[in-house]
Write a protein that holds these residues in place. Structure first.
Motif, PDB file in Angstrom:
ATOM      1  N   ALA A 140      -1.000   5.286  -8.259  1.00 11.10           N
ATOM      2  CA  ALA A 140       0.015   4.265  -8.186  1.00 11.10           C
ATOM      3  C   ALA A 140      -0.669   3.025  -9.064  1.00 11.10           C
ATOM      4  O   ALA A 140      -1.813   2.888  -9.586  1.00 11.10           O
ATOM      5  CB  ALA A 140       0.240   3.637  -7.136  1.00 11.10           C
ATOM      6  N   ASP A 182       0.013  -0.316  -8.611  1.00  8.05           N
ATOM      7  CA  ASP A 182      -0.258  -1.399  -7.923  1.00  8.05           C
ATOM      8  C   ASP A 182      -1.056  -1.261  -6.512  1.00  8.05           C
ATOM      9  O   ASP A 182      -0.850  -0.190  -5.815  1.00  8.05           O
ATOM     10  CB  ASP A 182       0.885  -2.332  -7.886  1.00  8.05           C
ATOM     11  CG  ASP A 182       1.852  -1.481  -6.669  1.00  8.05           C
ATOM     12  OD1 ASP A 182       1.958  -1.751  -5.358  1.00  8.05           O
ATOM     13  OD2 ASP A 182       2.516  -0.378  -7.019  1.00  8.05           O
ATOM     14  N   SER A 230       1.108  -0.384  -3.163  1.00  5.05           N
ATOM     15  CA  SER A 230       1.518   1.193  -2.996  1.00  5.05           C
ATOM     16  C   SER A 230       0.202   1.996  -2.684  1.00  5.05           C
ATOM     17  O   SER A 230       0.315   2.790  -1.687  1.00  5.05           O
ATOM     18  CB  SER A 230       2.068   1.612  -4.250  1.00  5.05           C
ATOM     19  OG  SER A 230       3.071   0.922  -4.661  1.00  5.05           O
ATOM     20  N   GLN A 288      -0.303   1.255   1.098  1.00  2.00           N
ATOM     21  CA  GLN A 288       0.707   1.992   2.269  1.00  2.00           C
ATOM     22  C   GLN A 288       0.422   3.220   2.168  1.00  2.00           C
ATOM     23  O   GLN A 288       0.394   4.013   3.149  1.00  2.00           O
ATOM     24  CB  GLN A 288       2.069   1.452   1.554  1.00  2.00           C
ATOM     25  CG  GLN A 288       2.549   0.126   1.867  1.00  2.00           C
ATOM     26  CD  GLN A 288       2.322  -0.448   3.178  1.00  2.00           C
ATOM     27  OE1 GLN A 288       2.782   0.304   4.280  1.00  2.00           O
ATOM     28  NE2 GLN A 288       2.049  -1.501   3.462  1.00  2.00           N
ATOM     29  N   ALA A 289       0.111   3.934   1.004  1.00  2.00           N
ATOM     30  CA  ALA A 289      -0.085   5.365   0.965  1.00  2.00           C
ATOM     31  C   ALA A 289      -1.414   5.701   2.145  1.00  2.00           C
ATOM     32  O   ALA A 289      -1.524   6.729   2.868  1.00  2.00           O
ATOM     33  CB  ALA A 289      -0.456   5.859  -0.382  1.00  2.00           C
TER      34      ALA A 289
END
Length: 287
Positions: free
Chosen positions: A210, A212, A215, A218-219
């Protein structure tokens, strides 16, 4: 005599390389940039750009005018900075640029505290990966992870960013051979923390990329894999745990940057002290 606003629009086009990019920088539409450049061409009697379907390169005369106008652009910004430093008003606005993680996780949560202490100062915070160009007035103060080399800037080392490897507990419980990894996309492959991640892979896969940090965070929270994050972000995340590594993680120095004439204003000094205190708390320098 030409219109100074026309020259300003042409210089934005010369810097950015396209009508749309110049329009974004100036906060207008590309048609306005085109119209202003056409007006400058008419006033000077010179063709400054080549109007192609997908690009607008400068002509030889355009390059010459852009080179001559660089000093004018720099002096106009210096005049603006001088006016701000000489005319300190009770109500002031100070623009700050910082990396997204620092802006969101360190600076923004303390804005209310700063406002209570300095209600007359309005802060405008820009969290972006791109380096703000202080000489073009994109920010008054910048937090940077690389020390600027321009001799006319006021530079102060204020912190040390540290990194670690983190994962959700369910992924951390897997055997090391089964570990998967999450990384920034290719634009960040030369960054120290991503080069460190490459040293940790040992043939194991990167399953998600990603552009940023949030992201990636969160992953990782979902259990997808292990990710490199700043310690001030991940150590406070109850859904992530640190993972041991055989190779020591990298660090990045943090620098506070402004112009000396702006640093003489009470508002900018107050914001600089606030930023230095905030960064020192979360990213302390080595003893």
């Amino acid at each position: 005599m030409f219109d100074w606003q026309d020259l300003k629009h042409f210089m934005a086009l010369a810097r950015t390389g396209s009508l749309s990019a110049a329009a974004r920088e100036l906060g207008c539409d590309h048609a306005t940039v085109g119209r202003r450049v056409a007006a400058l061409e008419k006033a000077l009697g010179l063709r400054l750009i080549v109007r192609l379907p997908r690009s607008t390169p400068l002509t030889q005369d355009g390059h010459a005018i852009a080179g001559l106008a660089i000093d004018i652009d720099a002096q106009s910004q210096a005049i603006i900075r001088y006016a701000r430093s000489a005319g300190d008003t009770p109500q002031a606005s100070v623009r700050v640029s910082a990396p997204p993680s620092i802006a969101a996780e360190i600076i923004a949560p303390r804005i209310a505290e700063f406002h209570r202490a300095f209600p007359q100062i309005a802060l405008a915070l820009s969290g972006e990966s791109a380096i703000a160009e202080l000489d073009r007035g994109e920010a008054d103060i910048a937090v940077r992870m690389v020390r600027p080399q321009q001799p006319d800037l006021l530079v102060r080392r204020i912190g040390m960013m540290r990194y670690g490897l983190y994962a959700a507990p369910q992924h951390a419980a897997l055997p090391e051979a089964a570990r998967r990894f999450i990384a920034y996309d290719h634009h960040y492959r030369h960054q120290p923390h991503q080069q460190w991640l490459q040293a940790l892979l040992l043939g194991r896969p990167i399953v998600f990329q990603a552009s940023d940090l949030f992201s990636l965070q969160q992953a990782a929270r979902s259990g997808l894999g292990a990710v490199v994050l700043p310690t001030f972000v991940a150590d406070n995340d109850p859904l992530l745990v640190p993972l041991p590594t055989a190779v020591a993680p990298p660090t990045r120095e943090l620098w506070l940057v402004t112009y000396p004439d702006l640093a003489r204003t009470a508002a900018v000094r107050a914001v600089m002290d606030f930023l230095a205190e905030s960064l020192e708390k979360h990213c302390p320098l080595p003893a």
